[in-house]
Design a protein around this motif. Structure first.
Motif, PDB file in Angstrom:
ATOM      1  N   LEU A  77      32.270  32.687  31.216  1.00 25.96           N
ATOM      2  CA  LEU A  77      32.886  33.602  30.260  1.00 25.96           C
ATOM      3  C   LEU A  77      33.768  32.896  29.233  1.00 25.96           C
ATOM      4  O   LEU A  77      33.835  33.320  28.077  1.00 25.96           O
ATOM      5  CB  LEU A  77      33.734  34.644  31.008  1.00 25.96           C
ATOM      6  CG  LEU A  77      33.002  35.524  32.018  1.00 25.96           C
ATOM      7  CD1 LEU A  77      34.003  36.384  32.778  1.00 25.96           C
ATOM      8  CD2 LEU A  77      31.972  36.402  31.329  1.00 25.96           C
ATOM      9  N   GLU A 137      30.396  35.480  21.561  1.00 25.41           N
ATOM     10  CA  GLU A 137      30.421  35.107  22.972  1.00 25.41           C
ATOM     11  C   GLU A 137      29.439  35.929  23.798  1.00 25.41           C
ATOM     12  O   GLU A 137      28.923  35.471  24.815  1.00 25.41           O
ATOM     13  CB  GLU A 137      31.844  35.245  23.543  1.00 25.41           C
ATOM     14  CG  GLU A 137      32.285  36.645  23.935  1.00 25.41           C
ATOM     15  CD  GLU A 137      32.515  37.563  22.751  1.00 25.41           C
ATOM     16  OE1 GLU A 137      32.323  38.780  22.901  1.00 25.41           O
ATOM     17  OE2 GLU A 137      32.896  37.058  21.678  1.00 25.41           O
ATOM     18  N   GLY A 183      36.308  35.642  25.067  1.00 24.20           N
ATOM     19  CA  GLY A 183      35.750  35.047  26.279  1.00 24.20           C
ATOM     20  C   GLY A 183      36.833  34.548  27.219  1.00 24.20           C
ATOM     21  O   GLY A 183      36.731  34.714  28.444  1.00 24.20           O
ATOM     22  N   LEU A 189      26.633  34.261  26.149  1.00 22.53           N
ATOM     23  CA  LEU A 189      26.533  34.624  27.559  1.00 22.53           C
ATOM     24  C   LEU A 189      25.122  35.091  27.893  1.00 22.53           C
ATOM     25  O   LEU A 189      24.589  34.785  28.968  1.00 22.53           O
ATOM     26  CB  LEU A 189      27.549  35.720  27.891  1.00 22.53           C
ATOM     27  CG  LEU A 189      27.563  36.235  29.330  1.00 22.53           C
ATOM     28  CD1 LEU A 189      27.781  35.099  30.325  1.00 22.53           C
ATOM     29  CD2 LEU A 189      28.643  37.300  29.509  1.00 22.53           C
ATOM     30  N   ALA A 240      29.952  34.010  36.087  1.00 26.38           N
ATOM     31  CA  ALA A 240      29.453  33.903  34.714  1.00 26.38           C
ATOM     32  C   ALA A 240      30.335  32.964  33.883  1.00 26.38           C
ATOM     33  O   ALA A 240      31.558  32.957  34.037  1.00 26.38           O
ATOM     34  CB  ALA A 240      29.412  35.282  34.065  1.00 26.38           C
TER      35      ALA A 240
END
Length: 320
Positions: free
Chosen positions: A213, A220, A107, A224, A211
């Motif tokens: 991240l 991850e 991420g 998300l 986003a």
């Protein structure tokens, strides 16, 4: 209270098996997709890579072999202790290097690549792992689908192995087929969205640019997915796009599986029921079925609690 706990313990496996069966039944038939969609938007393929010197060169050359003149490829060499960056550059990729031992994880690498692209953002970003393989048509469909829908899209992601592989490897591959193809198909039909798989993903910049991240989570992609769901953003399934990777060796498969299982169970324990409750209260079909999906444990655990059994030499189990 004891009777209620006993009743819950008895009902839970049946509910999980019912949800699993519903997804499988709904996913037996292939999805309908447009025969051909194209886009002339600008896209970048982003590859996060940690100590991938052995595979990154071949991965880059494979992508450039598609012959796309405008193909842009960015490799994030993340906390590498080998020659990943040098090998990727020699193969023709643009490379940025990240060194931050206190913040490790895919991420963080994706967020670093995103920040680099932000100075001249593309229309679409495609995420591929360094050990994955795909084809020109799949990349084209991912880019065009993300551009047209202005939503995240996910390709079919499968593991491949020689026919003579150890049973545990073949069983794990079958479990991946169930999870990332058949169940994904069913979940998409039922709820209109699926979880991200971590590779073979494409995002329009409007979503990717904001986003969340940066995460050290081993899952991850699932985290998300939930963050996007909270914003009412669904992940679309582009079944005809295919991304594959080679299976781990038999001795590595159990460890790889346990890491994923642990991450999944932790996320599901915290988010499955609240997500389901939000879906019911807000009449959100997507959140209802995504919450139900999280209530289904990995295939090994589901078989155990349901009374099933798979015999292997080392008593290891697949993930799905």
């Amino acid at each position: 209270m004891l009777k209620l706990l006993t009743l819950f313990a008895a009902i839970s496996p049946a509910l999980a098996l019912s949800i699993y069966s519903l997804e499988v039944l709904a996913g037996l038939r292939r999805l309908r997709e447009a025969s051909r969609i194209t886009s002339d938007c600008r896209a970048v393929i982003l590859i996060p890579a940690h100590d991938e010197a052995v595979t990154i060169g071949e991965a880059v050359r494979h992508l450039f072999s598609f012959g796309e003149a405008n193909l842009e490829l960015l490799v994030v060499a993340d906390n590498c202790g080998d020659a990943t960056a040098e090998v990727a550059r020699e193969a023709g990729a643009h490379v940025v290097e990240r060194t931050d031992p206190s913040r490790r994880g895919k991420g963080f690498a994706l967020a670093f690549g995103r920040d680099y692209l932000a100075t001249n953002p593309p229309d679409v970003v495609v995420i591929l792992d360094a050990d994955c393989r795909t084809d020109a048509r799949s990349i084209e469909r991912l880019i065009a689908s993300a551009s047209k829908s202005q939503a995240p899209v996910q390709a079919t992601n499968l593991l491949i192995a020689p026919p003579n592989s150890d049973p545990i490897v073949q069983i794990s591959n079958f479990a991946m087929l169930m999870k990332n193809s058949i169940r994904a198909r069913g979940l998409y039909r039922l709820g209109g969205g699926i979880p991200l798989f971590g590779t073979g993903m494409a995002f329009p910049w409007a979503i990717f640019g904001n986003a969340p991240l940066a995460s050290a989570s081993i899952v991850e992609d699932l985290r998300l997915t939930l963050d996007l769901s909270n914003q009412d953003i669904l992940v679309h399934f582009v079944e005809s796009a295919l991304v594959t990777s080679a299976s781990a060796a038999a001795q590595d498969t159990p460890a790889q599986r346990r890491r994923w299982e642990l991450g999944f169970v932790r996320i599901a324990a915290c988010h499955a029921l609240p997500l389901l409750a939000q879906g019911i209260s807000g009449l959100s079909r997507h959140r209802i079925f995504l919450g139900m999906h999280l209530c289904v444990p990995p295939l090994a655990m589901l078989l155990l609690i349901g009374g099933g059994r798979i015999d292997t030499d080392d008593n290891d189990w697949p993930v799905a």
